[in-house]
Scaffold this active site. Structure first.
Site, PDB file in Angstrom:
ATOM      1  N   SER A 124       7.806   5.987 -15.569  1.00 29.47           N
ATOM      2  CA  SER A 124       8.092   6.293 -14.169  1.00 29.47           C
ATOM      3  C   SER A 124       7.109   7.343 -13.685  1.00 29.47           C
ATOM      4  O   SER A 124       6.535   8.088 -14.482  1.00 29.47           O
ATOM      5  CB  SER A 124       9.521   6.825 -14.023  1.00 29.47           C
ATOM      6  OG  SER A 124       9.760   7.286 -12.699  1.00 29.47           O
ATOM      7  N   HIS A 125       6.953   7.436 -12.394  1.00 25.60           N
ATOM      8  CA  HIS A 125       6.125   8.487 -11.812  1.00 25.60           C
ATOM      9  C   HIS A 125       6.809   9.853 -11.916  1.00 25.60           C
ATOM     10  O   HIS A 125       6.188  10.881 -11.673  1.00 25.60           O
ATOM     11  CB  HIS A 125       5.842   8.176 -10.343  1.00 25.60           C
ATOM     12  CG  HIS A 125       4.823   7.103 -10.171  1.00 25.60           C
ATOM     13  ND1 HIS A 125       5.034   5.788 -10.509  1.00 25.60           N
ATOM     14  CD2 HIS A 125       3.555   7.162  -9.706  1.00 25.60           C
ATOM     15  CE1 HIS A 125       3.955   5.090 -10.257  1.00 25.60           C
ATOM     16  NE2 HIS A 125       3.036   5.898  -9.764  1.00 25.60           N
ATOM     17  N   SER A 126       8.067   9.844 -12.282  1.00 25.83           N
ATOM     18  CA  SER A 126       8.852  11.069 -12.382  1.00 25.83           C
ATOM     19  C   SER A 126       9.427  11.206 -13.789  1.00 25.83           C
ATOM     20  O   SER A 126      10.120  10.307 -14.275  1.00 25.83           O
ATOM     21  CB  SER A 126      10.002  11.009 -11.368  1.00 25.83           C
ATOM     22  OG  SER A 126      10.991  11.966 -11.654  1.00 25.83           O
TER      23      SER A 126
ATOM     24  N   SER B  21       0.965   2.224  -9.575  1.00 23.46           N
ATOM     25  CA  SER B  21      -0.053   2.781 -10.463  1.00 23.46           C
ATOM     26  C   SER B  21       0.413   2.803 -11.913  1.00 23.46           C
ATOM     27  O   SER B  21      -0.412   2.790 -12.830  1.00 23.46           O
ATOM     28  CB  SER B  21      -0.492   4.179 -10.020  1.00 23.46           C
ATOM     29  OG  SER B  21       0.554   5.109 -10.152  1.00 23.46           O
TER      30      SER B  21
END
Length: 136
Positions: free
Chosen positions: A13-15, A77
């Site tokens: 995840s981006h987080s 991304s």
């Protein structure tokens, strides 16, 4: 349940907190035996939002038991980063697959299937089938 190695699951995840929370949820819902190895690879090494090949590679290595690693991702991304790593050919364990699945539902399905002894193909299929889960 056999003592055979289980497919590893990486949640990208981006987080960092999102990846960790989804991993915790999937592990919890798969409880009832030996849970497949799951690693979160969220955010950047400094804790910021983004996608890190370094964290993904480390997570994949940590869950690799020699029978495959399924990688589920959240957004654009993250997909591109994992695809680039797979194209390199030496950044991820052998038999690593980028799984096209919804992040949360797919993670739960993947961990449950891997925990019950499913091979990499079964794990990928179960996670992908999560697109069909209806909520109405």
């Amino acid at each position: 349940m056999s003592d055979a190695p289980q497919v590893g699951i990486v949640l990208v995840s981006h987080s960092g907190p999102v990846a960790e929370s989804v991993a915790e949820l999937a592990r919890g819902l798969a409880a009832g035996g030996v849970t497949a190895p799951v690693a979160a690879a969220g955010g950047l090494p400094n804790g910021g939002l983004g996608t890190s090949a370094e964290l993904i590679g480390r997570a994949a290595a940590s869950v690799d038991r020699g029978v495959g690693v399924a990688v589920l991702v959240d957004l654009g991304s993250a997909v591109l980063t994992v695809k680039a790593m797979l194209a390199e050919g030496d950044e991820l364990p052998e038999n690593t697959r980028l799984v096209d699945a919804p992040f949360v539902e797919g993670a739960v399905a993947a961990v449950v299937t891997a925990s019950s002894g499913g091979d990499i193909g079964a794990v990928e299929a179960a996670a992908s089938e999560a697109y069909g889960y209806r909520k109405t």
